[in-house]
Design a protein around this motif. Structure first.
Motif, PDB file in Angstrom:
ATOM      1  N   GLU B  71       0.586 -12.386  -9.961  1.00  0.00           N
ATOM      2  CA  GLU B  71       1.438 -11.579 -10.854  1.00  0.00           C
ATOM      3  C   GLU B  71       1.967 -10.390 -10.075  1.00  0.00           C
ATOM      4  O   GLU B  71       1.239  -9.749  -9.332  1.00  0.00           O
ATOM      5  CB  GLU B  71       0.646 -11.109 -12.065  1.00  0.00           C
ATOM      6  CG  GLU B  71       0.284 -12.243 -13.003  1.00  0.00           C
ATOM      7  CD  GLU B  71      -0.655 -11.764 -14.110  1.00  0.00           C
ATOM      8  OE1 GLU B  71      -0.381 -10.737 -14.735  1.00  0.00           O
ATOM      9  OE2 GLU B  71      -1.676 -12.439 -14.311  1.00  0.00           O
ATOM     10  N   GLY B  72       3.215 -10.079 -10.272  1.00  0.00           N
ATOM     11  CA  GLY B  72       3.893  -9.033  -9.532  1.00  0.00           C
ATOM     12  C   GLY B  72       4.884  -9.679  -8.594  1.00  0.00           C
ATOM     13  O   GLY B  72       5.219 -10.849  -8.759  1.00  0.00           O
ATOM     14  N   VAL B  74       4.898  -5.413  -8.030  1.00  0.00           N
ATOM     15  CA  VAL B  74       5.438  -4.174  -8.564  1.00  0.00           C
ATOM     16  C   VAL B  74       5.568  -3.219  -7.377  1.00  0.00           C
ATOM     17  O   VAL B  74       4.595  -3.006  -6.650  1.00  0.00           O
ATOM     18  CB  VAL B  74       4.516  -3.571  -9.642  1.00  0.00           C
ATOM     19  CG1 VAL B  74       5.050  -2.227 -10.116  1.00  0.00           C
ATOM     20  CG2 VAL B  74       4.360  -4.524 -10.812  1.00  0.00           C
ATOM     21  N   VAL B  75       6.773  -2.711  -7.165  1.00  0.00           N
ATOM     22  CA  VAL B  75       7.079  -1.924  -5.968  1.00  0.00           C
ATOM     23  C   VAL B  75       7.271  -0.457  -6.335  1.00  0.00           C
ATOM     24  O   VAL B  75       7.872  -0.139  -7.364  1.00  0.00           O
ATOM     25  CB  VAL B  75       8.370  -2.471  -5.305  1.00  0.00           C
ATOM     26  CG1 VAL B  75       8.775  -1.604  -4.117  1.00  0.00           C
ATOM     27  CG2 VAL B  75       8.179  -3.920  -4.880  1.00  0.00           C
ATOM     28  N   ALA B  76       6.756   0.441  -5.493  1.00  0.00           N
ATOM     29  CA  ALA B  76       7.002   1.888  -5.636  1.00  0.00           C
ATOM     30  C   ALA B  76       7.086   2.478  -4.237  1.00  0.00           C
ATOM     31  O   ALA B  76       6.074   2.592  -3.556  1.00  0.00           O
ATOM     32  CB  ALA B  76       5.901   2.558  -6.444  1.00  0.00           C
ATOM     33  N   GLY B  77       8.294   2.826  -3.822  1.00  0.00           N
ATOM     34  CA  GLY B  77       8.477   3.436  -2.505  1.00  0.00           C
ATOM     35  C   GLY B  77       8.004   2.521  -1.402  1.00  0.00           C
ATOM     36  O   GLY B  77       8.437   1.367  -1.310  1.00  0.00           O
ATOM     37  N   SER B  78       7.071   3.004  -0.576  1.00  0.00           N
ATOM     38  CA  SER B  78       6.574   2.239   0.568  1.00  0.00           C
ATOM     39  C   SER B  78       5.380   1.362   0.208  1.00  0.00           C
ATOM     40  O   SER B  78       4.790   0.733   1.091  1.00  0.00           O
ATOM     41  CB  SER B  78       6.171   3.212   1.683  1.00  0.00           C
ATOM     42  OG  SER B  78       5.226   4.140   1.167  1.00  0.00           O
ATOM     43  N   HIS B  79       5.006   1.323  -1.063  1.00  0.00           N
ATOM     44  CA  HIS B  79       3.839   0.539  -1.495  1.00  0.00           C
ATOM     45  C   HIS B  79       4.255  -0.520  -2.521  1.00  0.00           C
ATOM     46  O   HIS B  79       5.242  -0.357  -3.233  1.00  0.00           O
ATOM     47  CB  HIS B  79       2.787   1.454  -2.121  1.00  0.00           C
ATOM     48  CG  HIS B  79       2.086   2.336  -1.143  1.00  0.00           C
ATOM     49  ND1 HIS B  79       2.671   3.465  -0.622  1.00  0.00           N
ATOM     50  CD2 HIS B  79       0.852   2.266  -0.579  1.00  0.00           C
ATOM     51  CE1 HIS B  79       1.824   4.053   0.225  1.00  0.00           C
ATOM     52  NE2 HIS B  79       0.723   3.346   0.263  1.00  0.00           N
ATOM     53  N   PHE B  80       3.458  -1.578  -2.574  1.00  0.00           N
ATOM     54  CA  PHE B  80       3.601  -2.517  -3.688  1.00  0.00           C
ATOM     55  C   PHE B  80       2.243  -3.062  -4.065  1.00  0.00           C
ATOM     56  O   PHE B  80       1.264  -2.916  -3.323  1.00  0.00           O
ATOM     57  CB  PHE B  80       4.607  -3.633  -3.377  1.00  0.00           C
ATOM     58  CG  PHE B  80       4.185  -4.641  -2.360  1.00  0.00           C
ATOM     59  CD1 PHE B  80       3.555  -5.827  -2.736  1.00  0.00           C
ATOM     60  CD2 PHE B  80       4.437  -4.446  -1.009  1.00  0.00           C
ATOM     61  CE1 PHE B  80       3.187  -6.770  -1.789  1.00  0.00           C
ATOM     62  CE2 PHE B  80       4.068  -5.393  -0.051  1.00  0.00           C
ATOM     63  CZ  PHE B  80       3.446  -6.557  -0.450  1.00  0.00           C
ATOM     64  N   THR B  81       2.174  -3.649  -5.237  1.00  0.00           N
ATOM     65  CA  THR B  81       0.913  -4.155  -5.759  1.00  0.00           C
ATOM     66  C   THR B  81       1.143  -5.508  -6.418  1.00  0.00           C
ATOM     67  O   THR B  81       2.259  -5.830  -6.832  1.00  0.00           O
ATOM     68  CB  THR B  81       0.300  -3.144  -6.753  1.00  0.00           C
ATOM     69  OG1 THR B  81      -0.957  -3.617  -7.224  1.00  0.00           O
ATOM     70  CG2 THR B  81       1.209  -2.907  -7.948  1.00  0.00           C
ATOM     71  N   ALA B  83      -1.361  -8.896  -8.503  1.00  0.00           N
ATOM     72  CA  ALA B  83      -2.672  -9.378  -8.949  1.00  0.00           C
ATOM     73  C   ALA B  83      -2.808 -10.840  -8.562  1.00  0.00           C
ATOM     74  O   ALA B  83      -1.853 -11.615  -8.681  1.00  0.00           O
ATOM     75  CB  ALA B  83      -2.815  -9.226 -10.457  1.00  0.00           C
ATOM     76  N   ILE B 102      -6.864  -7.067  -7.770  1.00  0.00           N
ATOM     77  CA  ILE B 102      -5.632  -6.315  -7.560  1.00  0.00           C
ATOM     78  C   ILE B 102      -5.533  -6.029  -6.067  1.00  0.00           C
ATOM     79  O   ILE B 102      -6.519  -5.639  -5.444  1.00  0.00           O
ATOM     80  CB  ILE B 102      -5.674  -4.967  -8.322  1.00  0.00           C
ATOM     81  CG1 ILE B 102      -5.804  -5.164  -9.832  1.00  0.00           C
ATOM     82  CG2 ILE B 102      -4.471  -4.089  -7.955  1.00  0.00           C
ATOM     83  CD1 ILE B 102      -4.560  -5.619 -10.524  1.00  0.00           C
ATOM     84  N   VAL B 104      -3.187  -3.806  -3.170  1.00  0.00           N
ATOM     85  CA  VAL B 104      -2.168  -2.781  -2.918  1.00  0.00           C
ATOM     86  C   VAL B 104      -1.793  -2.851  -1.435  1.00  0.00           C
ATOM     87  O   VAL B 104      -2.688  -2.885  -0.577  1.00  0.00           O
ATOM     88  CB  VAL B 104      -2.681  -1.368  -3.254  1.00  0.00           C
ATOM     89  CG1 VAL B 104      -1.617  -0.322  -2.919  1.00  0.00           C
ATOM     90  CG2 VAL B 104      -3.065  -1.273  -4.721  1.00  0.00           C
ATOM     91  N   GLU B 116      -5.358  -3.239   0.510  1.00  0.00           N
ATOM     92  CA  GLU B 116      -6.670  -2.926  -0.065  1.00  0.00           C
ATOM     93  C   GLU B 116      -6.837  -3.742  -1.336  1.00  0.00           C
ATOM     94  O   GLU B 116      -5.907  -3.886  -2.120  1.00  0.00           O
ATOM     95  CB  GLU B 116      -6.798  -1.424  -0.355  1.00  0.00           C
ATOM     96  CG  GLU B 116      -8.182  -1.067  -0.893  1.00  0.00           C
ATOM     97  CD  GLU B 116      -8.483   0.430  -0.910  1.00  0.00           C
ATOM     98  OE1 GLU B 116      -7.669   1.221  -0.400  1.00  0.00           O
ATOM     99  OE2 GLU B 116      -9.545   0.793  -1.459  1.00  0.00           O
TER     100      GLU B 116
END
Lengths: 121, 121
Positions: B71-72, B74-81, B83, B102, B104, B116
């Motif tokens: 699932e995903g 989901v991106v935010a700036g230089s990170h994404f996550t 599941a 999860i 990251v 992680e």
């Protein structure tokens, strides 16, 4: 509450800008909050609901929030994650910027016991 | 590649079970991989592409993967996550179980430099 229920409630409250209400309602008294980096002379970790609420109060007092967008939650077992994109002004400097961060939460017994934030520093 | 492009490619390859191919294609030579817990006598962290690929090879050799759901991202700036939910059998014990975690990821210069994992232990 299940992890999904906690996640849905947190995202709903945060999307409405009700960060402190979310903490009060959903965080364990033993919450541990971990930032991506430590403030000068400080620690990445805040422990306990009082410390985490105080961190939130400082943040709320020092930022004007123009908009909040929350993506997620994505749930896996006892953890969930969401992305926050906020258009804010840091009031002491009058500096407007966009914050983008990933948050990961751990749930136990229907309460959030740990949160960690990931963003570029 | 942008964070979104790296994220989309990682999720696509992992959903097809191509974990090692994803690592080879998308990870930096300086990748740091952090598990939720340390193995007995070991470290939570693996450093460098060779160590992370070796960890993946051990995992692949010791698990039969019956299904993978991602699932995903989901991106935010230089990170994404994202599941991961996997139905696997740990071959040495013939034990079948569902993994939910999860992940990251941090991206720099079009490569994943840190991952992680968060799961209940």
């Amino acid at each position: 509450m299940t992890t999904q229920e906690v996640a849905d409630k947190l995202v709903k409250l945060c999307a409405e800008g009700k960060f402190q209400e979310a903490s009060q309602a959903l965080y364990s008294p033993e919450i541990v909050s971990v930032e991506a980096g430590a403030p000068p002379g400080g620690s990445r970790e805040s422990k306990g609901l009082a410390a985490v609420m105080a961190k939130g109060e400082w943040w709320t007092a020092n930022h004007d929030v123009h908009s909040v967008k929350v993506e997620g939650p994505v749930v896996a077992g006892s953890h969930f994650t969401a992305a926050f994109k906020m258009d804010v002004t840091f009031k002491p400097q009058g500096r407007r910027f966009t914050m983008e961060e990933i948050a990961v939460y751990q749930v136990a017994d229907g309460k959030i016991v740990r949160e960690e934030f990931f963003y570029h520093m």
